[in-house]
Motif scaffolding. Structure first.
Motif, PDB file in Angstrom:
ATOM      1  N   ILE A   1      17.075 -49.368  21.338  1.00 11.30           N
ATOM      2  CA  ILE A   1      17.178 -48.597  22.591  1.00 11.30           C
ATOM      3  C   ILE A   1      18.589 -48.031  22.734  1.00 11.30           C
ATOM      4  O   ILE A   1      18.782 -46.847  23.075  1.00 11.30           O
ATOM      5  N   TYR A   2      19.595 -48.842  22.446  1.00 11.04           N
ATOM      6  CA  TYR A   2      20.987 -48.406  22.593  1.00 11.04           C
ATOM      7  C   TYR A   2      21.385 -47.437  21.469  1.00 11.04           C
ATOM      8  O   TYR A   2      22.192 -46.531  21.688  1.00 11.04           O
ATOM      9  N   ILE A   3      20.762 -47.625  20.309  1.00 13.99           N
ATOM     10  CA  ILE A   3      21.024 -46.681  19.218  1.00 13.99           C
ATOM     11  C   ILE A   3      20.515 -45.293  19.591  1.00 13.99           C
ATOM     12  O   ILE A   3      21.207 -44.280  19.402  1.00 13.99           O
ATOM     13  N   GLN A   4      19.305 -45.226  20.148  1.00  9.91           N
ATOM     14  CA  GLN A   4      18.754 -43.922  20.528  1.00  9.91           C
ATOM     15  C   GLN A   4      19.522 -43.311  21.702  1.00  9.91           C
ATOM     16  O   GLN A   4      19.730 -42.095  21.742  1.00  9.91           O
ATOM     17  N   ARG A   5      19.976 -44.148  22.629  1.00 12.07           N
ATOM     18  CA  ARG A   5      20.812 -43.623  23.719  1.00 12.07           C
ATOM     19  C   ARG A   5      22.120 -43.065  23.142  1.00 12.07           C
ATOM     20  O   ARG A   5      22.609 -42.018  23.582  1.00 12.07           O
ATOM     21  N   ALA A   6      22.677 -43.766  22.153  1.00  3.56           N
ATOM     22  CA  ALA A   6      23.904 -43.285  21.505  1.00  3.56           C
ATOM     23  C   ALA A   6      23.663 -41.938  20.824  1.00  3.56           C
ATOM     24  O   ALA A   6      24.503 -41.032  20.885  1.00  3.56           O
ATOM     25  N   ASN A   7      22.493 -41.794  20.177  1.00  2.00           N
ATOM     26  CA  ASN A   7      22.171 -40.510  19.541  1.00  2.00           C
ATOM     27  C   ASN A   7      22.107 -39.384  20.563  1.00  2.00           C
ATOM     28  O   ASN A   7      22.536 -38.251  20.301  1.00  2.00           O
ATOM     29  N   ILE A   8      21.578 -39.691  21.739  1.00  2.00           N
ATOM     30  CA  ILE A   8      21.498 -38.679  22.807  1.00  2.00           C
ATOM     31  C   ILE A   8      22.896 -38.287  23.257  1.00  2.00           C
ATOM     32  O   ILE A   8      23.227 -37.099  23.379  1.00  2.00           O
ATOM     33  N   TYR A   9      23.756 -39.287  23.495  1.00  2.15           N
ATOM     34  CA  TYR A   9      25.135 -38.977  23.920  1.00  2.15           C
ATOM     35  C   TYR A   9      25.887 -38.211  22.832  1.00  2.15           C
ATOM     36  O   TYR A   9      26.685 -37.319  23.133  1.00  2.15           O
ATOM     37  N   SER A  10      25.619 -38.556  21.580  1.00  2.00           N
ATOM     38  CA  SER A  10      26.271 -37.840  20.489  1.00  2.00           C
ATOM     39  C   SER A  10      25.870 -36.371  20.487  1.00  2.00           C
ATOM     40  O   SER A  10      26.705 -35.485  20.290  1.00  2.00           O
ATOM     41  N   LYS A  11      24.583 -36.113  20.739  1.00  2.00           N
ATOM     42  CA  LYS A  11      24.108 -34.725  20.799  1.00  2.00           C
ATOM     43  C   LYS A  11      24.737 -33.972  21.967  1.00  2.00           C
ATOM     44  O   LYS A  11      24.852 -32.743  21.935  1.00  2.00           O
ATOM     45  N   LYS A  12      25.136 -34.720  22.980  1.00  2.00           N
ATOM     46  CA  LYS A  12      25.792 -34.104  24.135  1.00  2.00           C
ATOM     47  C   LYS A  12      27.310 -34.050  23.955  1.00  2.00           C
ATOM     48  O   LYS A  12      28.038 -33.719  24.886  1.00  2.00           O
ATOM     49  N   ASP A  13      27.784 -34.391  22.754  1.00  2.00           N
ATOM     50  CA  ASP A  13      29.215 -34.407  22.420  1.00  2.00           C
ATOM     51  C   ASP A  13      30.017 -35.418  23.230  1.00  2.00           C
ATOM     52  O   ASP A  13      31.238 -35.280  23.378  1.00  2.00           O
ATOM     53  N   ASN A  14      29.338 -36.431  23.759  1.00  2.59           N
ATOM     54  CA  ASN A  14      30.040 -37.518  24.445  1.00  2.59           C
ATOM     55  C   ASN A  14      30.129 -38.688  23.459  1.00  2.59           C
ATOM     56  O   ASN A  14      29.391 -39.667  23.551  1.00  2.59           O
ATOM     57  N   HIS A  15      31.055 -38.553  22.508  1.00  2.00           N
ATOM     58  CA  HIS A  15      31.106 -39.511  21.408  1.00  2.00           C
ATOM     59  C   HIS A  15      31.685 -40.862  21.834  1.00  2.00           C
ATOM     60  O   HIS A  15      31.336 -41.892  21.248  1.00  2.00           O
ATOM     61  N   GLU A  16      32.542 -40.858  22.844  1.00  3.80           N
ATOM     62  CA  GLU A  16      33.065 -42.134  23.337  1.00  3.80           C
ATOM     63  C   GLU A  16      31.937 -42.997  23.889  1.00  3.80           C
ATOM     64  O   GLU A  16      31.868 -44.205  23.618  1.00  3.80           O
ATOM     65  N   ALA A  17      31.039 -42.381  24.668  1.00  2.00           N
ATOM     66  CA  ALA A  17      29.902 -43.129  25.211  1.00  2.00           C
ATOM     67  C   ALA A  17      28.977 -43.591  24.089  1.00  2.00           C
ATOM     68  O   ALA A  17      28.441 -44.707  24.134  1.00  2.00           O
ATOM     69  N   ALA A  18      28.802 -42.742  23.079  1.00  2.00           N
ATOM     70  CA  ALA A  18      27.957 -43.115  21.942  1.00  2.00           C
ATOM     71  C   ALA A  18      28.520 -44.343  21.232  1.00  2.00           C
ATOM     72  O   ALA A  18      27.782 -45.270  20.879  1.00  2.00           O
ATOM     73  N   VAL A  19      29.833 -44.368  21.043  1.00  2.00           N
ATOM     74  CA  VAL A  19      30.477 -45.511  20.393  1.00  2.00           C
ATOM     75  C   VAL A  19      30.274 -46.783  21.210  1.00  2.00           C
ATOM     76  O   VAL A  19      29.971 -47.857  20.668  1.00  2.00           O
ATOM     77  N   SER A  20      30.427 -46.668  22.523  1.00  2.00           N
ATOM     78  CA  SER A  20      30.243 -47.828  23.404  1.00  2.00           C
ATOM     79  C   SER A  20      28.831 -48.402  23.271  1.00  2.00           C
ATOM     80  O   SER A  20      28.636 -49.623  23.178  1.00  2.00           O
ATOM     81  N   LEU A  21      27.838 -47.522  23.233  1.00  2.00           N
ATOM     82  CA  LEU A  21      26.449 -47.968  23.113  1.00  2.00           C
ATOM     83  C   LEU A  21      26.170 -48.569  21.743  1.00  2.00           C
ATOM     84  O   LEU A  21      25.432 -49.558  21.622  1.00  2.00           O
ATOM     85  N   LEU A  22      26.743 -47.990  20.711  1.00  3.88           N
ATOM     86  CA  LEU A  22      26.532 -48.528  19.368  1.00  3.88           C
ATOM     87  C   LEU A  22      27.168 -49.912  19.230  1.00  3.88           C
ATOM     88  O   LEU A  22      26.620 -50.800  18.565  1.00  3.88           O
TER      89      LEU A  22
END
Length: 466
Positions: free
Chosen positions: A100-121
């Motif tokens: 679930i958190y991996i897919q949320r991270a993928n969504i944030y990455s697509k939105k160019d919010n890489h800091e949030a993606a890292v936090s979720l990963l």
């Protein structure tokens, strides 16, 4: 768990595809559907994956894994809002599922919010004992963030987990390269090769690192080991050829380039390197032969046209050189060095208006080398435009305020337009910057250098410097 790219869930897959063809309805376990969907996703068959997800959820409406695969496809198709709503529901059902958190991270990455993606990963990492895929995703996120140190650390963990993960290995070396830590890359690869001595990829990368460090014997040995590990490794033969060129062993270099041509369809880059080797060996006819083969193989390879240009330029056949540099410029008109080459050719042809234009293009495109300003000013002098020549040198002086060459030229140019005060000032400045280069002024402006006042200035500066 995802299937390997080439692994086939043969029985369930055949049964599923038979069902699609006949419109019969067969029942599958949820795990069978997962394997089928992973197979289609790994092979880029998204439409079939979506069919399998739809039927799978009809048969297993409570399967969280199938719902997560549905989310994965939605994210792939940029249907991010729908994917997020589904993830909200799934998190309510199973908040400890790392996917679930991996897919949320993928969504944030697509939105160019890489800091949030890292936090979720990182949160996903805390929920699993098998973080191999997560470290790979983290490495990519850190690359997006230009944090090459942390990217490197995560890719190294991927390689530690799977030494044959060559994608991660390439990324590790890419990070070392970007950080200009060539010694670190060499040490890492040597350690890796202690454990995996027959890895052609690692030997190849090690050879490239030695090449960057100009450690040519070591690079040659590394490429030899890459070829021993895989005698069909075309890239290793090509890189070995480049090393042999640096060592002046041109015939051996040609043999390696020819090997790459024998193994696969001829490439323009191989022809180009062979041509350069023959030119070094003074085999001019063969050099021309391979240069023309280069541009025949790839008419859009500007470096091929440039090689022919340089060949004729060295032969002082400036008319042909002009023809071919224009071929290169037609392909890459934004290349500052091509425009500079064009300017020098037109200067040799005494086409000073064209040379002036070419130098302007070169500078506009970011070529600020010292000799560019000096050559350009000379062109304007030959074009009898002394004031413009002075303006050019004033621009060049902004980049090279300590250049005695510029000061000596400006001194002469000011004297040519009877601005004697400015001329004397520039001459004095040039002498103070580099007295030993006064011969530049004396040779270029003999009409002034023999005058008494110039001799007095030189004498006074010489005395003051003692």
């Amino acid at each position: 768990m995802a299937l390997d790219h080439d692994e086939k869930p043969s029985q369930p897959l055949a049964k599923f595809e038979s069902m699609l063809k006949t419109d019969d309805i067969y029942f599958f376990d949820a795990e069978d559907f997962e394997d089928i969907i992973h197979f289609y996703l790994n092979h880029g068959k998204i439409a079939l994956a979506k069919k399998a997800i739809k039927i799978g959820l009809q048969q297993h409406p409570d399967s969280i894994e199938l719902k997560l695969l549905n989310v994965e496809v939605l994210v792939f198709e940029n249907k991010l809002e729908i994917a997020e709503r589904l993830l909200d529901d799934l998190e309510f059902l199973d908040a400890s599922n790392e996917e679930i958190y991996i897919q949320r991270a993928n969504i944030y990455s697509k939105k160019d919010n890489h800091e949030a993606a890292v936090s979720l990963l990182n949160r996903a990492l805390d929920l699993t004992d098998d973080g191999f895929d997560i470290h790979s995703l983290l490495g990519m996120e850190y690359l997006f963030m230009d944090n090459y140190e942390l990217a490197k650390d995560n890719f190294i963990k991927c390689v530690d987990f799977d030494p044959e993960d060559y994608s991660a290995l390439y990324n590790v070396i890419y990070c070392f390269e970007f950080l200009e830590e060539y010694d670190g890359a060499i040490n890492y690869l040597n350690d890796y090769l202690e454990r995996n001595p027959y890895c052609d990829v690692a030997w190849h990368q090690l050879g490239k690192m030695y090449f960057y460090k100009k450690m040519y014997p070591e690079a040659l040995a590394a490429f030899d080991f890459a070829i021993i590990s895989d005698d069909t490794f075309i890239g290793a033969y090509f890189e070995k050829g480049k090393v042999l060129e640096k060592l002046g062993r041109y015939n051996e270099a040609i043999e390696n380039y020819e090997t790459t041509i024998e193994m696969e369809d001829p490439t323009s880059h191989a022809y180009l390197r062979i041509g350069k080797c023959h030119e070094k060996l003074k085999n001019d006819d063969l050099a021309k032969y391979y240069y023309y083969h280069t541009v025949h193989e790839d008419p859009l390879l500007d470096k091929g046209w440039l090689a022919i240009t340089d060949f004729y330029y060295r032969k002082k056949d400036f008319t042909k050189a002009s023809y071919y540099i224009n071929k290169a410029l037609n392909i890459d008109g934004e290349n500052a060095l091509y425009w500079k080459k064009c300017a020098k050719i037109n200067t040799a042809l005494k086409k000073f208006d064209e040379a002036d234009y070419a130098f302007k293009q070169s500078v506009d495109l970011g070529n600020y080398e010292l000799d560019t300003w000096l050559y350009w000013s000379d062109v304007l002098i030959w074009n009898k435009d002394v004031h413009s020549a002075i303006e050019i040198l004033l621009q060049g002086q902004e980049f090279y305020p300590e250049s005695a060459e510029i000061q000596y030229k400006m001194a002469g140019f000011y004297l040519m337009v009877n601005e004697s005060v400015k001329g004397k000032q520039r001459l004095i400045k040039g002498l103070k910057l580099d007295f030993e280069k006064k011969h530049l002024f004396e040779q270029e402006f003999p009409q002034f250098s023999d005058s008494e006042w110039v001799k007095n200035i030189i004498s006074n500066i010489k005395k003051a410097s003692r």
